[in-house]
Design an enzyme around this catalytic site. Structure first.
Site, PDB file in Angstrom:
ATOM      1  N   ASP A 220      11.534   4.782  76.478  1.00  0.00           N
ATOM      2  CA  ASP A 220      11.809   3.948  77.817  1.00  0.00           C
ATOM      3  C   ASP A 220      13.343   3.703  78.173  1.00  0.00           C
ATOM      4  OD1 ASP A 220       8.849   3.598  78.064  1.00  0.00           O
ATOM      5  OD2 ASP A 220       9.012   1.477  78.104  1.00  0.00           O
TER       6      ASP A 220
ATOM      7  N   ASP B 149      -0.339   5.761  80.516  1.00  0.00           N
ATOM      8  CA  ASP B 149       0.442   5.307  79.439  1.00  0.00           C
ATOM      9  C   ASP B 149      -0.357   5.662  78.207  1.00  0.00           C
ATOM     10  OD1 ASP B 149       2.573   4.777  78.096  1.00  0.00           O
ATOM     11  OD2 ASP B 149       2.928   2.620  79.128  1.00  0.00           O
TER      12      ASP B 149
END
Ligand code: NAG
Ligand code: NAG
Ligand code: NAG
Ligand code: NAG
Length: 435
Positions: free
Chosen positions: A215, A154
């Site tokens: 997301d 990430d």
């Protein structure tokens, strides 16, 4: 003439060469459903723990998901202790992962599955656990020693300039270990929202897949937002998808709370057209059979996993009538075509489309319903195609070329050139040169 040349275009020449993700990865990942649940007292069956991973691994095998192709099981954020060990190593949470990650990796492998884990190229992970920065080699060595097969890296707590060197460096360290590890980079998802255009040539050279955008959340609104973004930006994204390197619109919501059955079918169809990774993030123990049927649909999985690896496009976008068509060319010279309705009124109206609307060559087809609701039918070269689409729903068909006789279709290449309707601006056959 120009179009003929484009059809024979060159494709991506430089890509991460670890032999992995030749088709979009399939599996299961914790985040969308389980987020950062660490309280195992309140959420004994849902907290991020070895218990959850083992239980899910068992079900992936016992319930037929592995057999259908879902072979990775991944832990997202929130698996670590808040502090590194005295020697600077990452430590899995002692209460939630009492056996340690090496043992968990062994368990996962004993089931015939592959083991995925999360880290972050920053000072911290998004949820505030120790990040990779300053510990790159230690973390690569640690994760590889646990038998990890897939790393999602990430990008929280990291700056664009740092990512530019950090993601490629981390990938090179992975390569040097000699263990093939699928490398998922969230890198562009931290650039695009700030209107920094990522250099996807470089990203595809270094990563097997990459999250491009927001997301996903458990709602139709979120799904539609992501579909619209991928459609609106397809010209600059789609050329970079191919065997070994994929755009990632994020996890499947199928089997959770937010999508109706029709909406779940939309996601599965569009993800198949987009050649997207198929990462389930749902509680397999509570999966309703009708959602499971979507996830295990062999024909749709086959579209997603088509070896040509060509990302499909949103070829038709009628905002006024709330209709979209998503088309993907497949290796057997057929086309997967998803007709999406974003209407919210109650009537599945009958709608008609031409070959040009679908961006498929004007020829004869046998049309197969991939959700198995309709009988196969024929579509002539000069006919329009009529179907009814449920509100916030999809019809997903495979258009398989057929001739007067089978002889006409022996040579797929020649067949394409002979039959392509050059007036329909057939972007699907255009391969953009990316070197
Ligand atoms: C490392 O990279 C080289 C060159 O791209 C490639 O041939 C090799 O398969 C890679 N090894 C691993 C383990 O990824
Ligand atoms: C983590 O380390 C810091 C110092 O680096 C310390 O202040 C803190 O108490 C430690 N936290 C835990 C949970 O051990
Ligand atoms: C992207 O990176 C490649 C390889 O370094 C370079 O050749 C190309 O010019 C870059 N593209 C842009 C738009 O900056
Ligand atoms: C496609 O349609 C959606 C709404 O359905 C709209 O938000 C988007 O701007 C449209 N994109 C283009 C390129 O027309």
């Amino acid at each position: 003439m120009l179009r003929l040349l484009l059809i024979c275009g060159v494709s991506l020449t430089q890509a991460l060469d670890n032999g992995l993700a030749l088709t979009p990865p399939m599996g299961w990942l914790t985040w969308q459903r389980y987020r950062c649940l660490t309280d195992c007292t309140t959420y004994p069956d849902e907290c991020i723990s070895e218990k959850l991973i083992k239980r899910t691994a068992d079900m992936l095998v016992d319930e037929g998901y592995l057999e259908a192709g879902y072979d990775y099981i991944g832990i997202d954020d929130c698996w670590m202790e808040k502090n590194r060990s005295a020697s600077g190593k990452l430590v899995p949470d002692r209460e939630r992962f009492p056996s340690g990650m090496k043992m968990l990796g062994k368990y996962v492998h004993s089931k015939g599955l592959k083991f995925g884990i999360y880290q972050d190229y920053g000072t911290k992970t998004c949820a505030g656990y120790p990040g990779v920065m300053g510990h790159e080699q230690t973390d690569v060595d640690t994760l590889v020693s646990w038998g990890v097969d897939y790393i999602k890296l990430d990008g929280c707590y990291s700056k664009p300039e740092e990512m530019k060197t950090g993601y490629p460096d981390f990938g090179r360290m992975l390569n040097k270990t000699g263990r093939p590890v699928l490398y998922s980079c969230s890198w562009p998802a931290y650039l695009e929202p700030d209107s920094i255009l990522p250099n996807y040539t470089v990203i595809a050279e270094n990563c097997n897949l990459w999250r491009n955008w927001d997301d996903i959340e458990d709602s139709w609104q979120s799904l539609l937002g992501i579909m619209n973004w991928f459609g609106d930006n397809q010209e600059r994204l789609a050329p970079f998808a191919g065997p070994g390197h994929w755009n990632d619109p994020d996890m499947l919501l199928v089997g959770n709370y937010g999508l109706s059955l029709d909406q779940a079918r939309v996601q599965m169809a569009v993800w198949a057209v987009l050649a997207a990774p198929l990462l389930i993030s749902a509680d397999l123990a509570r999966m309703r059979p009708e959602f499971k049927e979507i996830l295990l649909n062999r024909d749709i999985i086959a579209v997603n996993q088509d070896p040509l690896g060509k990302q499909g496009l949103r070829v038709y976008n009628d905002s006024k009538h709330h209709r979209q068509i998503w088309t993907r060319k497949l290796s057997d010279n057929s086309y997967a075509v998803a007709f999406v309705s974003t209407r919210v009124d109650g009537v599945p109206y009958a709608v008609s489309f031409s070959h040009g609307d679908m961006k498929i060559p004007a020829q004869n087809y046998r049309v197969q319903d991939l959700y198995n609701e309709e009988e196969d039918r024929k579509l002539g070269a000069d006919e329009t195609f009529t179907t009814r689409i449920n509100p916030t729903g999809v019809k997903f068909f495979k258009f398989i070329p057929v001739g007067q006789s089978e002889e006409d279709f022996k040579d797929p290449e020649e067949h394409t050139l002979k039959n392509v309707n050059f007036n329909t601006d057939n972007d699907l056959d255009k391969t953009v040169v990316v070197v």
